[in-house]
Design a protein around this motif. Structure first.
Motif, mmCIF file in Angstrom:
data_model
loop_
_atom_site.group_PDB
_atom_site.id
_atom_site.type_symbol
_atom_site.label_atom_id
_atom_site.label_comp_id
_atom_site.label_asym_id
_atom_site.label_seq_id
_atom_site.Cartn_x
_atom_site.Cartn_y
_atom_site.Cartn_z
ATOM 1 N N MET A 1 -71.524 98.838 47.087
ATOM 2 C CA MET A 1 -71.047 99.214 48.426
ATOM 3 C C MET A 1 -71.803 100.444 48.939
ATOM 4 N N GLY A 2 -71.404 100.941 50.064
ATOM 5 C CA GLY A 2 -72.062 102.103 50.632
ATOM 6 C C GLY A 2 -72.873 101.704 51.831
ATOM 7 N N GLY A 3 -72.889 102.567 52.828
ATOM 8 C CA GLY A 3 -73.612 102.247 54.054
ATOM 9 C C GLY A 3 -72.849 101.207 54.830
ATOM 10 N N ASN A 4 -73.524 100.582 55.750
ATOM 11 C CA ASN A 4 -72.866 99.568 56.553
ATOM 12 C C ASN A 4 -72.756 98.236 55.831
ATOM 13 N N ALA A 5 -73.798 97.940 55.083
ATOM 14 C CA ALA A 5 -73.822 96.626 54.443
ATOM 15 C C ALA A 5 -73.681 96.746 52.934
ATOM 16 N N GLU A 6 -73.007 95.780 52.360
ATOM 17 C CA GLU A 6 -72.893 95.749 50.912
ATOM 18 C C GLU A 6 -74.163 95.156 50.324
ATOM 19 N N GLU A 7 -74.529 95.680 49.160
ATOM 20 C CA GLU A 7 -75.690 95.150 48.468
ATOM 21 C C GLU A 7 -75.274 94.778 47.061
ATOM 22 N N LYS A 8 -75.976 93.819 46.495
ATOM 23 C CA LYS A 8 -75.679 93.437 45.122
ATOM 24 C C LYS A 8 -76.965 92.975 44.450
ATOM 25 N N VAL A 9 -77.124 93.378 43.195
ATOM 26 C CA VAL A 9 -78.303 92.930 42.458
ATOM 27 C C VAL A 9 -78.026 91.530 41.917
ATOM 28 N N LEU A 10 -78.827 90.590 42.359
ATOM 29 C CA LEU A 10 -78.661 89.194 41.938
ATOM 30 C C LEU A 10 -79.998 88.613 41.514
ATOM 31 N N LEU A 11 -79.914 87.597 40.655
ATOM 32 C CA LEU A 11 -81.112 86.842 40.322
ATOM 33 C C LEU A 11 -81.286 85.782 41.404
ATOM 34 N N CYS A 12 -82.434 85.813 42.081
ATOM 35 C CA CYS A 12 -82.675 84.831 43.140
ATOM 36 C C CYS A 12 -83.222 83.555 42.502
ATOM 37 N N TYR A 13 -82.480 82.463 42.649
ATOM 38 C CA TYR A 13 -82.912 81.195 42.061
ATOM 39 C C TYR A 13 -83.973 80.497 42.909
ATOM 40 N N HIS A 14 -84.302 81.073 44.070
ATOM 41 C CA HIS A 14 -85.399 80.522 44.859
ATOM 42 C C HIS A 14 -86.724 81.046 44.322
ATOM 43 N N CYS A 15 -86.779 82.373 44.113
ATOM 44 C CA CYS A 15 -88.069 82.973 43.751
ATOM 45 C C CYS A 15 -88.095 83.570 42.347
ATOM 46 N N GLY A 16 -86.943 83.635 41.683
ATOM 47 C CA GLY A 16 -86.901 84.123 40.318
ATOM 48 C C GLY A 16 -86.857 85.635 40.189
ATOM 49 N N ASN A 17 -86.845 86.354 41.319
ATOM 50 C CA ASN A 17 -86.780 87.813 41.260
ATOM 51 C C ASN A 17 -85.338 88.290 41.142
ATOM 52 N N LYS A 18 -85.143 89.288 40.276
ATOM 53 C CA LYS A 18 -83.837 89.927 40.202
ATOM 54 C C LYS A 18 -83.923 91.138 41.111
ATOM 55 N N THR A 19 -83.175 91.101 42.191
ATOM 56 C CA THR A 19 -83.373 92.129 43.209
ATOM 57 C C THR A 19 -82.073 92.446 43.943
ATOM 58 N N SER A 20 -82.053 93.594 44.587
ATOM 59 C CA SER A 20 -80.882 93.972 45.372
ATOM 60 C C SER A 20 -80.879 93.186 46.685
ATOM 61 N N MET A 21 -79.785 92.478 46.925
ATOM 62 C CA MET A 21 -79.715 91.667 48.139
ATOM 63 C C MET A 21 -78.591 92.146 49.036
ATOM 64 N N LYS A 22 -78.842 92.055 50.318
ATOM 65 C CA LYS A 22 -77.843 92.466 51.305
ATOM 66 C C LYS A 22 -76.868 91.329 51.545
ATOM 67 N N LYS A 23 -75.565 91.677 51.558
ATOM 68 C CA LYS A 23 -74.552 90.676 51.881
ATOM 69 C C LYS A 23 -74.538 90.529 53.398
ATOM 70 N N VAL A 24 -75.002 89.400 53.903
ATOM 71 C CA VAL A 24 -75.150 89.238 55.354
ATOM 72 C C VAL A 24 -73.945 88.567 56.005
ATOM 73 N N ALA A 25 -73.105 87.920 55.193
ATOM 74 C CA ALA A 25 -71.900 87.292 55.750
ATOM 75 C C ALA A 25 -70.906 87.021 54.639
ATOM 76 N N LYS A 26 -69.631 86.988 55.017
ATOM 77 C CA LYS A 26 -68.636 86.598 54.019
ATOM 78 C C LYS A 26 -67.407 85.986 54.683
ATOM 79 N N HIS A 27 -66.697 85.190 53.901
ATOM 80 C CA HIS A 27 -65.449 84.613 54.380
ATOM 81 C C HIS A 27 -64.424 84.708 53.257
ATOM 82 N N THR A 28 -63.240 85.202 53.600
ATOM 83 C CA THR A 28 -62.216 85.384 52.578
ATOM 84 C C THR A 28 -61.019 84.483 52.845
ATOM 85 N N TYR A 29 -60.528 83.871 51.790
ATOM 86 C CA TYR A 29 -59.295 83.092 51.880
ATOM 87 C C TYR A 29 -58.343 83.643 50.833
ATOM 88 N N ARG A 30 -57.132 84.039 51.256
ATOM 89 C CA ARG A 30 -56.171 84.487 50.259
ATOM 90 C C ARG A 30 -54.809 83.862 50.536
#
Ligand SMILES: [Zn+2]
Length: 222
Positions: free
Chosen positions: A1-30
């Motif tokens: 977290m931090g800043g305006n956008a959340e970031e998370k380090v994920l392994l990208c299965y498209h390119c194989g890079n493990k990198t910090s990615m910006k969460k650009v959208a989300k939907h919650t159901y509870r």
């Protein structure tokens, strides 16, 4: 977290890079459910779907997070169950042997980092599949061929296996790097074989079950 956008380090299965990615959208159901009205005791649960954007290859990853208030750790901390829904290289299907999943995932991890190691892991994945299917032979090509002959694999995949053999030999015997294009083809090929052997029969069984159920229900009406 931090800043305006959340970031998370994920392994990208498209390119194989493990990198910090910006969460650009989300939907919650509870939702929640009362277990004991008198004591006002209820459980809650939900899903959150997030879309992450890979800055390296400009592709998105969709992650699902499931939680249930009763699923907690020893100190009462909430457990979260994450899984990648897209891209569909996540082959954590229960019908696939764990060894096969692990070998395939290690191939994906080194994609675009080390092509030769990637192909080596793909060959290892296929070898494990062949052994799991009791294929005869000592070399990968022989084992795959045995599976074609027994009808476990369709003949259509034969030419790809030849390509794989060539790539494997190149990886083992030369210092030259295998091309990105060939690596992509081989990943597709391996994934197709995994789906054909482990995932498709299950799917067909489900479809067959639904068809039979429908036929028997309709049959009653006639
Ligand atoms: Zn990427």
């Amino acid at each position: 977290m931090g800043g305006n956008a959340e970031e998370k380090v994920l392994l990208c299965y498209h390119c194989g890079n493990k990198t910090s990615m910006k969460k650009v959208a989300k939907h919650t159901y509870r939702d929640r459910e009362f277990l004991d009205y008198e004591n006002n005791f209820w459980v809650s649960y939900g899903n959150e779907w997030s879309i992450f954007f890979c800055p390296v290859c400009q592709n998105v990853t969709i992650e699902e997070c499931y939680w249930h208030s009763e699923e907690t750790g020893p100190r009462g901390e909430q457990y979260y169950n994450y899984r990648i829904l897209y891209p569909q290289v996540n082959i954590s299907n229960t019908t696939i042997p764990e060894k096969v999943v692990k070998a395939f995932e290690s191939a994906i991890k080194v994609r675009h980092i080390d092509n030769n190691t990637c192909v080596f892991s793909l060959r290892k994945t296929l070898e494990l599949i062949c052994k799991d299917q009791n294929a005869q032979g000592t070399k990968l090509y022989e084992m795959l061929n045995d599976l074609y002959e027994k009808g476990v694999l369709p003949k259509l995949l034969d030419s790809m296996a030849t390509l794989l053999r060539k790539a494997g030999n190149e990886a083992a015997h030369s210092d030259e790097e295998i091309s990105d294009g060939l690596v992509s083809d081989l990943i597709d090929f391996t994934q197709t074989i995994i789906e054909y052997i482990y995932v498709l029969p299950n799917k067909l069984q489900k479809i067959q079950y639904h068809i039979e159920k429908q036929v028997s229900e309709n049959g009653r009406g006639i």
